[in-house]
Design an enzyme around this catalytic site. Structure first.
Site, PDB file in Angstrom:
ATOM      1  N   CYS A 103       0.816  -1.226   0.000  1.00  0.00           N
ATOM      2  CA  CYS A 103       0.000   0.000   0.000  1.00  0.00           C
ATOM      3  C   CYS A 103       0.848   1.275   0.000  1.00  0.00           C
ATOM      4  O   CYS A 103       0.311   2.355  -0.223  1.00  0.00           O
ATOM      5  CB  CYS A 103      -0.949   0.008   1.186  1.00  0.00           C
ATOM      6  SG  CYS A 103      -2.076  -1.379   1.185  1.00  0.00           S
ATOM      7  N   HIS A 242      -3.066   7.454   2.657  1.00  0.00           N
ATOM      8  CA  HIS A 242      -3.465   6.155   2.102  1.00  0.00           C
ATOM      9  C   HIS A 242      -4.906   5.888   2.516  1.00  0.00           C
ATOM     10  O   HIS A 242      -5.284   6.089   3.674  1.00  0.00           O
ATOM     11  CB  HIS A 242      -2.526   5.074   2.639  1.00  0.00           C
ATOM     12  CG  HIS A 242      -2.984   3.693   2.338  1.00  0.00           C
ATOM     13  ND1 HIS A 242      -3.460   3.327   1.099  1.00  0.00           N
ATOM     14  CD2 HIS A 242      -3.053   2.582   3.114  1.00  0.00           C
ATOM     15  CE1 HIS A 242      -3.797   2.045   1.133  1.00  0.00           C
ATOM     16  NE2 HIS A 242      -3.570   1.578   2.340  1.00  0.00           N
ATOM     17  N   ASN A 272      -9.833   0.230  -0.187  1.00  0.00           N
ATOM     18  CA  ASN A 272      -8.366   0.276  -0.169  1.00  0.00           C
ATOM     19  C   ASN A 272      -7.843  -0.321  -1.479  1.00  0.00           C
ATOM     20  O   ASN A 272      -7.963  -1.523  -1.699  1.00  0.00           O
ATOM     21  CB  ASN A 272      -7.875  -0.514   1.050  1.00  0.00           C
ATOM     22  CG  ASN A 272      -6.365  -0.539   1.178  1.00  0.00           C
ATOM     23  OD1 ASN A 272      -5.640  -0.126   0.269  1.00  0.00           O
ATOM     24  ND2 ASN A 272      -5.889  -1.024   2.309  1.00  0.00           N
TER      25      ASN A 272
HETATM   26  O1  UT7 Z   1      -3.482  -0.719   3.814  1.00  0.00           O
HETATM   27  C1  UT7 Z   1      -2.819  -1.196   4.934  1.00  0.00           C
HETATM   28  C2  UT7 Z   1      -3.441  -2.450   5.297  1.00  0.00           C
HETATM   29  N1  UT7 Z   1      -4.715  -2.491   5.911  1.00  0.00           N
HETATM   30  C3  UT7 Z   1      -5.226  -1.660   6.807  1.00  0.00           C
HETATM   31  O2  UT7 Z   1      -4.781  -0.575   7.056  1.00  0.00           O
HETATM   32  C4  UT7 Z   1      -6.394  -2.168   7.582  1.00  0.00           C
HETATM   33  C5  UT7 Z   1      -6.131  -2.068   9.047  1.00  0.00           C
HETATM   34  N2  UT7 Z   1      -7.179  -2.621   9.894  1.00  0.00           N
HETATM   35  C6  UT7 Z   1      -8.465  -2.195   9.883  1.00  0.00           C
HETATM   36  O3  UT7 Z   1      -8.857  -1.342   9.112  1.00  0.00           O
HETATM   37  C7  UT7 Z   1      -9.392  -2.780  10.921  1.00  0.00           C
HETATM   38  O4  UT7 Z   1      -8.627  -3.505  11.837  1.00  0.00           O
HETATM   39  C8  UT7 Z   1     -10.516  -3.679  10.337  1.00  0.00           C
HETATM   40  C9  UT7 Z   1     -11.505  -2.835   9.593  1.00  0.00           C
HETATM   41  C10 UT7 Z   1      -9.900  -4.745   9.430  1.00  0.00           C
HETATM   42  C11 UT7 Z   1     -11.234  -4.383  11.467  1.00  0.00           C
HETATM   43  O5  UT7 Z   1     -11.773  -3.416  12.359  1.00  0.00           O
HETATM   44  P1  UT7 Z   1     -11.546  -3.561  13.924  1.00  0.00           P
HETATM   45  O6  UT7 Z   1     -12.298  -2.463  14.556  1.00  0.00           O
HETATM   46  O7  UT7 Z   1     -10.058  -3.648  14.163  1.00  0.00           O
HETATM   47  O8  UT7 Z   1     -12.272  -4.920  14.229  1.00  0.00           O
HETATM   48  P2  UT7 Z   1     -11.651  -6.259  14.846  1.00  0.00           P
HETATM   49  O9  UT7 Z   1     -10.758  -6.921  13.872  1.00  0.00           O
HETATM   50  O10 UT7 Z   1     -11.081  -5.956  16.204  1.00  0.00           O
HETATM   51  O11 UT7 Z   1     -12.959  -7.101  15.016  1.00  0.00           O
HETATM   52  C12 UT7 Z   1     -14.012  -6.693  15.888  1.00  0.00           C
HETATM   53  C13 UT7 Z   1     -15.172  -7.626  15.696  1.00  0.00           C
HETATM   54  C14 UT7 Z   1     -14.788  -9.094  15.731  1.00  0.00           C
HETATM   55  O12 UT7 Z   1     -15.807  -9.795  16.369  1.00  0.00           O
HETATM   56  P3  UT7 Z   1     -15.620 -10.301  17.899  1.00  0.00           P
HETATM   57  O13 UT7 Z   1     -14.414 -11.174  17.884  1.00  0.00           O
HETATM   58  O14 UT7 Z   1     -15.441  -9.043  18.695  1.00  0.00           O
HETATM   59  O15 UT7 Z   1     -16.903 -11.004  18.160  1.00  0.00           O
HETATM   60  C15 UT7 Z   1     -14.772  -9.489  14.269  1.00  0.00           C
HETATM   61  O16 UT7 Z   1     -15.053 -10.844  14.067  1.00  0.00           O
HETATM   62  O17 UT7 Z   1     -15.757  -7.406  14.410  1.00  0.00           O
HETATM   63  C16 UT7 Z   1     -15.892  -8.636  13.723  1.00  0.00           C
HETATM   64  N3  UT7 Z   1     -15.788  -8.405  12.304  1.00  0.00           N
HETATM   65  C17 UT7 Z   1     -16.855  -8.136  11.537  1.00  0.00           C
HETATM   66  N4  UT7 Z   1     -18.167  -8.007  11.816  1.00  0.00           N
HETATM   67  C18 UT7 Z   1     -18.999  -7.720  10.808  1.00  0.00           C
HETATM   68  C19 UT7 Z   1     -14.671  -8.379  11.524  1.00  0.00           C
HETATM   69  N5  UT7 Z   1     -15.002  -8.120  10.255  1.00  0.00           N
HETATM   70  C20 UT7 Z   1     -16.352  -7.951  10.234  1.00  0.00           C
HETATM   71  C21 UT7 Z   1     -17.276  -7.659   9.220  1.00  0.00           C
HETATM   72  N6  UT7 Z   1     -18.574  -7.542   9.548  1.00  0.00           N
HETATM   73  N7  UT7 Z   1     -16.911  -7.468   7.926  1.00  0.00           N
END
Ligand code: UT7
Length: 315
Positions: A103, A242, A272
């Site tokens: 990225c 980004h 992204n």
């Molecule tokens: O370009 C550089 C590379 N990428 C990035 O910069 C992305 C960096 N990371 C992020 O943007 C975020 O970490 C995400 C958007 C990927 C995830 O958001 P988060 O607030 O960090 O969520 P999390 O991974 O801590 O997950 C929270 C909850 C989990 O459920 P439990 O374990 O709390 O029950 C996940 O299973 O959200 C759940 N979850 C979803 N729920 C509904 C994860 N993905 C989804 C989804 N829909 N698509």
């Protein structure tokens, strides 16, 4: 820039994985992304974006002596996507290579081109960031498939009398490589029935850890590049981060003392797009009149590697 015409909305994703439009919008800011039709390649999108940039710069393809394509999803492992773009554009006098910084690709490629221009080695560079990531996304993994999209952005770079690039910052940390990777298809796991069965040909990410590192590293980099350029946030007209996640962008802006009114975002419509992201955002910011001649712009990126970096420039 060039994006495929096919739009994949959050509502479409609700039918594919256990997610909701509300979750995607509130956790990422993304509303829709573009997805390439089967058979459309990274060099297809890159060629179109590159052709438009050349037209805007008033250059002929033969005028180019450097062509860099930043991508993690080249058409094939070799030859490079840049060689395929060279042939399609007819940029016969350009030396061409791909740059792999995930990225951070747009920013790393612009800094690389600037070095060649600064030494006087080359006069006219075409820098393209392009990805067709959709083929490497596990469409059953809700934590990643909602995030990414396909697209390409391009810019022509050449020496200028005044302004131009004021300062740059490029950093990497290979010790965090396991946070974001695609294991299959390289020399570690060449393609095989086993590698496909193990779903190794898809992107894997530890989202929460990447999130934290992205915020910290991009904020540090923005502050460093502004200091090196002798700029305060007040003196910068537009920030081009980004386009990964609205919450990441908000946190970076907060830690770098940058007001959100100065930050350009288009992730709502494209998600992204990895190496294409910063150049697509730069393009749309210029088109929207958010960047005008003489304006100070700061671009900042973060991606797999981990890689991160910034550019401060006068447009
Ligand atoms: O370009 C550089 C590379 N990428 C990035 O910069 C992305 C960096 N990371 C992020 O943007 C975020 O970490 C995400 C958007 C990927 C995830 O958001 P988060 O607030 O960090 O969520 P999390 O991974 O801590 O997950 C929270 C909850 C989990 O459920 P439990 O374990 O709390 O029950 C996940 O299973 O959200 C759940 N979850 C979803 N729920 C509904 C994860 N993905 C989804 C989804 N829909 N698509």
């Amino acid at each position: 820039m060039c994006v495929p015409s096919k739009v994949l909305t959050n509502a479409d994703l609700e039918k594919m994985v256990d997610t909701t439009d509300e979750w995607i919008r509130t956790r990422t800011g993304i509303q829709e992304r573009r997805i390439a039709e089967p058979g459309t390649t990274t060099s297809d999108l890159a060629t179109e974006a590159g052709r438009e940039a050349l037209g805007q710069a008033g250059l002929k393809p033969q005028d180019l002596d450097l062509l860099i394509v930043a991508t993690t999803t080249p058409d094939m492992l070799f030859p490079s996507a840049s060689c395929l773009v060279q042939q399609r554009l007819g940029a016969a006098n350009a030396v061409c290579f791909d740059l792999s910084a995930a990225c951070s690709g747009s920013v790393f490629a612009m800094v690389t081109a600037q070095q060649y221009l600064a030494t006087g080695r080359y006069r006219n560079a075409l820098v393209i960031g392009a990805e067709v990531l959709s083929g490497f996304i596990d469409w059953t993994d809700r934590s990643t498939c909602i995030l990414f999209g396909d697209g390409a952005g391009a810019c022509v770079m050449a020496p200028v009398e005044r302004g131009g690039i004021l300062a740059t910052d490029m950093r990497t940390d290979g010790s965090a490589a396991e946070l974001l990777y695609m294991a299959g298809g390289g020399s570690k796991h060449p393609p095989s029935h086993e590698s496909v069965d193990q779903r190794l040909h898809f992107l894997r990410m530890n989202g929460a850890e990447v999130f934290k590192m992205a915020v910290r590293r991009m904020a540090e980099s923005v502050k460093r590049v502004m200091a090196d350029a002798g700029l305060t946030p007040e003196q910068v007209n537009c920030f081009i981060p980004h386009q990964a996640n609205h919450r990441i962008i908000e946190s970076v802006a907060k830690f770098a003392d940058v007001p959100m009114e100065k930050v350009f975002e288009n992730l709502q419509r494209y998600g992204n797009t990895s190496a294409a992201s910063n150049l697509m955002a730069l393009y749309e910011a210029v088109k929207a009149g958010r960047i005008n001649t003489g304006d100070r712009v700061v671009m900042v990126a973060f991606g797999a590697g981990m890689t991160w970096g910034s550019i401060a420039l006068e447009w």
